[in-house]
Design an enzyme around this catalytic site. Structure first.
Site, PDB file in Angstrom:
ATOM      1  N   SER A 220       0.845  -1.190   0.000  1.00 13.94           N
ATOM      2  CA  SER A 220       0.000   0.000   0.000  1.00 13.94           C
ATOM      3  C   SER A 220       0.879   1.239   0.000  1.00 13.94           C
ATOM      4  O   SER A 220       1.732   1.393   0.874  1.00 13.94           O
ATOM      5  CB  SER A 220      -0.909   0.017   1.233  1.00 13.94           C
ATOM      6  N   GLY A 222      -0.422   4.426   0.064  1.00 11.38           N
ATOM      7  CA  GLY A 222      -1.282   5.535   0.432  1.00 11.38           C
ATOM      8  C   GLY A 222      -2.066   6.057  -0.754  1.00 11.38           C
ATOM      9  O   GLY A 222      -2.613   5.289  -1.555  1.00 11.38           O
ATOM     10  N   ALA A 223      -2.096   7.373  -0.887  1.00 16.27           N
ATOM     11  CA  ALA A 223      -2.862   7.995  -1.967  1.00 16.27           C
ATOM     12  C   ALA A 223      -2.287   7.704  -3.346  1.00 16.27           C
ATOM     13  O   ALA A 223      -2.944   7.948  -4.370  1.00 16.27           O
ATOM     14  CB  ALA A 223      -2.929   9.504  -1.755  1.00 16.27           C
ATOM     15  N   GLY A 225      -1.450   4.693  -4.546  1.00 10.83           N
ATOM     16  CA  GLY A 225      -1.912   3.441  -5.118  1.00 10.83           C
ATOM     17  C   GLY A 225      -1.361   2.230  -4.411  1.00 10.83           C
ATOM     18  O   GLY A 225      -0.890   2.303  -3.272  1.00 10.83           O
ATOM     19  N   GLY A 251      -6.403   0.025   4.969  1.00  9.30           N
ATOM     20  CA  GLY A 251      -5.485  -1.031   4.554  1.00  9.30           C
ATOM     21  C   GLY A 251      -6.037  -2.417   4.828  1.00  9.30           C
ATOM     22  O   GLY A 251      -5.814  -3.361   4.059  1.00  9.30           O
ATOM     23  N   ASP A 252      -6.770  -2.554   5.935  1.00  8.61           N
ATOM     24  CA  ASP A 252      -7.385  -3.844   6.270  1.00  8.61           C
ATOM     25  C   ASP A 252      -8.497  -4.183   5.286  1.00  8.61           C
ATOM     26  O   ASP A 252      -8.654  -5.338   4.880  1.00  8.61           O
ATOM     27  CB  ASP A 252      -7.932  -3.802   7.698  1.00  8.61           C
TER      28      ASP A 252
END
Length: 314
Positions: A220, A222-223, A225, A251-252
């Site tokens: 992950s 974040g913003a 991708g 994220g989960d």
């Protein structure tokens, strides 16, 4: 069925506030109480997606009883492991501009007998599972090698295992070749021991995790991708998000989206769609199929290696 393991669950209170001013009385505009912990959130997201899940977690005291009640109310099967210490309570403060401040308690210390009972409960509950998702930090008492032991036991039972943790626990577990690991950019940087400034840096770090033992890496960013690197290739996924309300549990939700879709680029698309939907919801609310916007998701084998991360990790 997807079995989740949360060694250090929590009772999560999320307050929405206009802004956070130290030393002042801050009046919340919204409040939620949710069962917490990364694995718990995965179970909640799997249930929201219409799939069966069983949540294995140590529970103790009044907070633990409330966590069990909240999960039961959401239709989630719980396989509790009784412990002497009280389940931790966490607080999250979500400001109107999207900034989130979290206060996480340490949680109880598990005895040797409680640790073994937790492993035995996972073994007993894993019969017939499609995946075991092991998520979150380890409570006091559990050595960094505990996740590695769990991965080894899962593979001995013929069950695929996904791991979402960090630091020494992640490093130790890699030697047992988990089927997928889901680090964020900070956790990637921590494992390889160097800053990540671009998507290309993150890709190189994910490839190094595969060299260390991970069969697949779902990273992950974040913003910016998500990356998926596995035996079949490398893919990069993004989604359009108009406004972020809360990134608690996003994220989960992504990991749950990946697991319910099975694997490969279609699973990455599902992960990105679930994560994007989660950030548009309050607190740690998990998205349902009605919240997803697959048309807003793009998955490509062309990774923009020169793209600078909006939140570089040093």
């Amino acid at each position: 069925m997807i079995l989740t393991v949360t060694p250090n669950p929590s009772l999560d209170r999320t307050y929405e506030v206009p802004s956070l001013d130290r030393g002042e009385v801050v009046r919340a505009t919204g409040e939620r109480v949710d069962p917490g912990g990364k694995g718990v959130n995965v179970s909640r997201a799997v249930t929201a997606a219409g799939r069966r899940t069983v949540a294995v977690l140590p529970l103790g005291g009044a907070p633990g009883a409330l966590v069990a009640d909240l999960l039961d109310a959401q239709g989630i099967e719980v396989a509790p492991v009784p412990v002497a210490g009280a389940t931790r309570s966490n607080i999250a403060l979500a400001e109107a501009d999207g900034i989130l401040t979290k206060i996480n308690a340490p949680g109880p210390e598990l005895s040797a007998a409680e640790q073994e009972l937790l492993l035995e409960t996972v073994r007993r509950q894993s019969r017939g599972a499609d995946w075991i998702a092991c998520c979150g930090s380890l409570p006091r008492g559990l050595a960094p090698s505990w996740y590695a032991a769990l991965v080894a036991r899962a593979h001995a039972a013929g069950v695929r295992i996904a791991l979402d943790t960090s630091g020494p626990a992640l490093r130790e577990a890699l030697r047992e070749r988990p089927d997928v690991v889901k680090p964020n950019a900070e956790e990637l940087a921590g494992v390889v021991g160097r800053p990540l400034a671009t998507v290309g840096d993150a890709l190189k770090a994910a490839e190094e995790l595969r060299e260390l033992g991970a069969r697949a890496v779902l990273a992950s960013l974040g913003a910016d991708g998500q990356l998926l690197v596995d035996d079949a290739g490398t893919w990069f996924g993004t989604a359009r998000v108009d406004a972020v309300r809360s990134n608690v549990g996003a994220g989960d939700a992504s990991l749950a989206g990946f697991l319910v879709a099975g694997g490969g680029p279609q699973a990455l698309a599902s992960a990105v769609a679930h994560g994007a939907a989660a950030v548009r919801l309050p607190g740690s609310v998990m998205p349902t199929p009605a919240d997803l916007d697959p048309a807003a998701v793009t998955v490509t084998a062309e990774v923009p290696v020169d793209l600078a991360l909006r939140e570089p990790v040093s």
